[in-house]
Design an enzyme around this catalytic site. Structure first.
Site, PDB file in Angstrom:
ATOM      1  NE  ARG A   1      -0.533   0.812   4.953  1.00  8.91           N
ATOM      2  CZ  ARG A   1       0.225   1.803   5.403  1.00  8.91           C
ATOM      3  NH1 ARG A   1       0.522   2.814   4.631  1.00  8.91           N
ATOM      4  NH2 ARG A   1       0.711   1.765   6.637  1.00  8.91           N
TER       5      ARG A   1
ATOM      6  CG  HIS B   1       6.745  -3.811  15.180  1.00  5.30           C
ATOM      7  ND1 HIS B   1       7.230  -3.297  16.351  1.00  5.30           N
ATOM      8  CD2 HIS B   1       6.470  -2.748  14.387  1.00  5.30           C
ATOM      9  CE1 HIS B   1       7.230  -1.971  16.291  1.00  5.30           C
ATOM     10  NE2 HIS B   1       6.779  -1.611  15.105  1.00  5.30           N
TER      11      HIS B   1
ATOM     12  CE  LYS C   1      10.929  -2.686  14.436  1.00  5.46           C
ATOM     13  NZ  LYS C   1      10.451  -1.955  13.262  1.00  5.46           N
TER      14      LYS C   1
ATOM     15  CG  ASP D   1      14.448   3.480  17.132  1.00  2.00           C
ATOM     16  OD1 ASP D   1      14.812   2.658  17.990  1.00  2.00           O
ATOM     17  OD2 ASP D   1      13.367   3.395  16.536  1.00  2.00           O
TER      18      ASP D   1
ATOM     19  CE1 TYR E   1       3.998   6.282  18.219  1.00  5.20           C
ATOM     20  CE2 TYR E   1       4.563   3.957  18.343  1.00  5.20           C
ATOM     21  CZ  TYR E   1       4.589   5.163  17.668  1.00  5.20           C
ATOM     22  OH  TYR E   1       5.203   5.238  16.453  1.00  5.20           O
TER      23      TYR E   1
ATOM     24  CG  ASP F   1       5.969   7.719  14.515  1.00  6.07           C
ATOM     25  OD1 ASP F   1       6.743   8.345  15.253  1.00  6.07           O
ATOM     26  OD2 ASP F   1       6.050   6.492  14.338  1.00  6.07           O
TER      27      ASP F   1
ATOM     28  CG  HIS G   1      10.138   4.737  16.496  1.00  8.25           C
ATOM     29  ND1 HIS G   1      10.775   3.582  16.110  1.00  8.25           N
ATOM     30  CD2 HIS G   1       8.815   4.514  16.260  1.00  8.25           C
ATOM     31  CE1 HIS G   1       9.892   2.709  15.653  1.00  8.25           C
ATOM     32  NE2 HIS G   1       8.692   3.251  15.735  1.00  8.25           N
TER      33      HIS G   1
ATOM     34  CG  ASN H   1       5.590   0.611  19.558  1.00  8.45           C
ATOM     35  OD1 ASN H   1       6.576   1.335  19.545  1.00  8.45           O
ATOM     36  ND2 ASN H   1       5.008   0.185  18.441  1.00  8.45           N
TER      37      ASN H   1
ATOM     38  CD  GLU I   1       6.418  -5.760  18.532  1.00  8.04           C
ATOM     39  OE1 GLU I   1       7.601  -5.429  18.293  1.00  8.04           O
ATOM     40  OE2 GLU I   1       5.464  -4.985  18.372  1.00  8.04           O
TER      41      GLU I   1
ATOM     42  CG  LEU J   1      -5.025   3.159  19.299  1.00  8.04           C
ATOM     43  CD1 LEU J   1      -5.413   4.393  20.087  1.00  8.04           C
ATOM     44  CD2 LEU J   1      -4.856   3.516  17.837  1.00  8.04           C
TER      45      LEU J   1
END
Length: 437
Positions: A82, A125, A127, A156, A259, A291, A343, A360, A371, A437
């Site tokens: 997208r 997510h 890493k 970060d 967040y 963000d 972040h 997060n 994660e 969220l």
């Protein structure tokens, strides 16, 4: 769990701290150029912008110079297909991958991972940039703002770990549980003959990913590092590790999260920690460093309400724990630096246990997203000074909160934000929204 958790032995000089996004970009490009055997990159996305194209060009150049080099890039399937939020038309990052890779004599693997059947239900997510025997770990994805390509940056954490066993463990997990899965598909296929994964395979992928784990020769003594992966609410080893870090800390916690919307079990553990007279420092981004923040002079869209929702969550927490703020036990630091964004994620407990992660610490990360994280156990205090220097750097652009009333109320918000948040309250949708969220 902490008492039972083994890890990979790690010498004191095996870790380097990179403190800026520009340093991350320079290190990543250098490591890619010098790669001899294998490159495995995992990120939410590799963006079609200047920095993203530079990283992709570096990967293609490395493959051209050494065709035997094994290069695999993992990104979220839905995010890659997208455009940016608000952009219409066919503008996903996968179009860049097709253009660049299909024109090359020696192609590389760029794989899309559909963790869930829809992006809002969960994303990749995971890493880690694994290059030969080196792991560069950061919560950053690969684009202009994360790599400070222009004027603005997204702050970060960035760590470089030299460890062959760690690199092998992280790479092998990716290959065993993700890259070889039938629901994971190439993002460089020709669109005319493109074959997408079967819907049933995508729906069942989360069950297979929930079984993922890192394998390594384990030790329970000395300085060590432990890779941990988690997906879903049940038997999530990463979530359990976070709770154990909080509950077993004896003196202090240093927590970074962009967040502020902690799961109930984590919020309760933090409150219990404070009631026992132990200190917590929380570094969270100001709403303007989120963000999704939209400055008042720019055209507003619904997504711009998110920073205000997170801010109200922080206000409620600070109000409940105002006694701990007054006692100097709870120190909330709001990060803000010009028009840059924040972040950072991770937890340090008692200056001895350090979790670096992309999670997060919110309900979405704990239930929906795939994660991972790395736990450093510093039994000899070999890394204490470096972590303190990193924390001082993180706090450089922060303002300490002394009273919850310093945080704006709904009445102080722009009219479009008030309208959206009042509608959410009327519909009693805030509980559901907090879950995603």
């Amino acid at each position: 769990m902490l008492d039972k958790l083994g890890g990979i032995a790690l010498p004191a000089d095996a870790i380097r701290w990179l403190l800026t996004p520009a340093a991350l970009k320079a290190e990543l490009l250098k490591q890619i150029a010098n790669a001899k055997r294998a490159i495995t990159l995992a990120a939410l996305y590799l963006e079609d912008d200047e920095a993203g194209r530079e990283v992709l060009a570096a990967l293609m150049a490395a493959k051209a110079a050494r065709p035997e080099l094994d290069i695999t890039v993992l990104v979220d399937f839905h995010r890659a297909r997208r455009g940016l939020i608000g952009h219409k038309g066919d503008s996903g990052n996968y179009l860049m991958y097709q253009e660049v890779v299909n024109a090359a004599e020696h192609p590389i693997n760029i794989l899309g991972v559909p963790v869930k059947s829809r992006e809002f239900m969960g994303v990749l997510h995971l890493k880690g940039f694994i290059i030969d025997d080196t792991v560069i770990y950061s919560g950053a994805s690969l684009n202009n703002i994360y790599l400070h390509q222009g004027e603005k940056y997204r702050f970060d954490r960035y760590h470089v770990i030299e460890s062959k066993p760690l690199a092998e463990s992280m790479r092998n997990m990716v290959m065993e549980y993700i890259a070889s899965d039938r629901a994971v598909t190439s993002l460089t296929q020709d669109r005319a003959t493109e074959k997408l994964p079967e819907k049933n395979d995508v729906r069942s992928l989360k069950q297979r990913l929930a079984k993922a784990k890192y394998r390594f020769a384990s030790t329970k003594t000395g300085n060590r590092i432990t890779p941990v992966v988690g997906l879903g609410r049940k038997k999530n080893k990463l979530n359990k590790l976070v709770i154990d870090l909080v509950s077993q800390s004896q003196r202090s916690l240093f927590i970074c999260t962009p967040y502020f919307n902690p799961p109930y079990i984590l919020s309760r553990a933090l409150a219990k920690h404070l009631r026992k007279g132990k200190r917590i420092d929380i570094v969270v981004g100001d709403k303007t460093a989120n963000d999704f923040y939209i400055p008042p002079e720019e055209k507003f869209s619904t997504i711009g309400a998110l920073p205000y929702m997170y801010e109200q969550s922080l206000r409620k927490f600070a109000k409940r724990q105002q006694w701990a703020i007054d006692a100097g036990l709870l120190n909330i630091h709001l990060w803000k630096h010009d028009r840059n964004s924040y972040h950072l994620k991770g937890i340090s407990a008692d200056d001895r246990l350090h979790l670096i992660t992309g999670s997060n610490l919110n309900p979405r990360a704990w239930a929906l997203d795939l994660e991972n994280g790395l736990l450093l156990q510093d039994e000899t205090q070999a890394w204490t000074e470096e972590f303190k220097q990193e924390q001082a750097h993180i706090l450089e652009h922060t303002e300490r909160l002394y009273h919850y009333s310093q945080i704006d109320t709904l009445n102080n918000y722009p009219k479009p934000v008030r309208k959206i948040m009042n509608r959410i309250r009327r519909l009693r949708a805030d509980f559901l929204l907090r879950r995603i969220l």
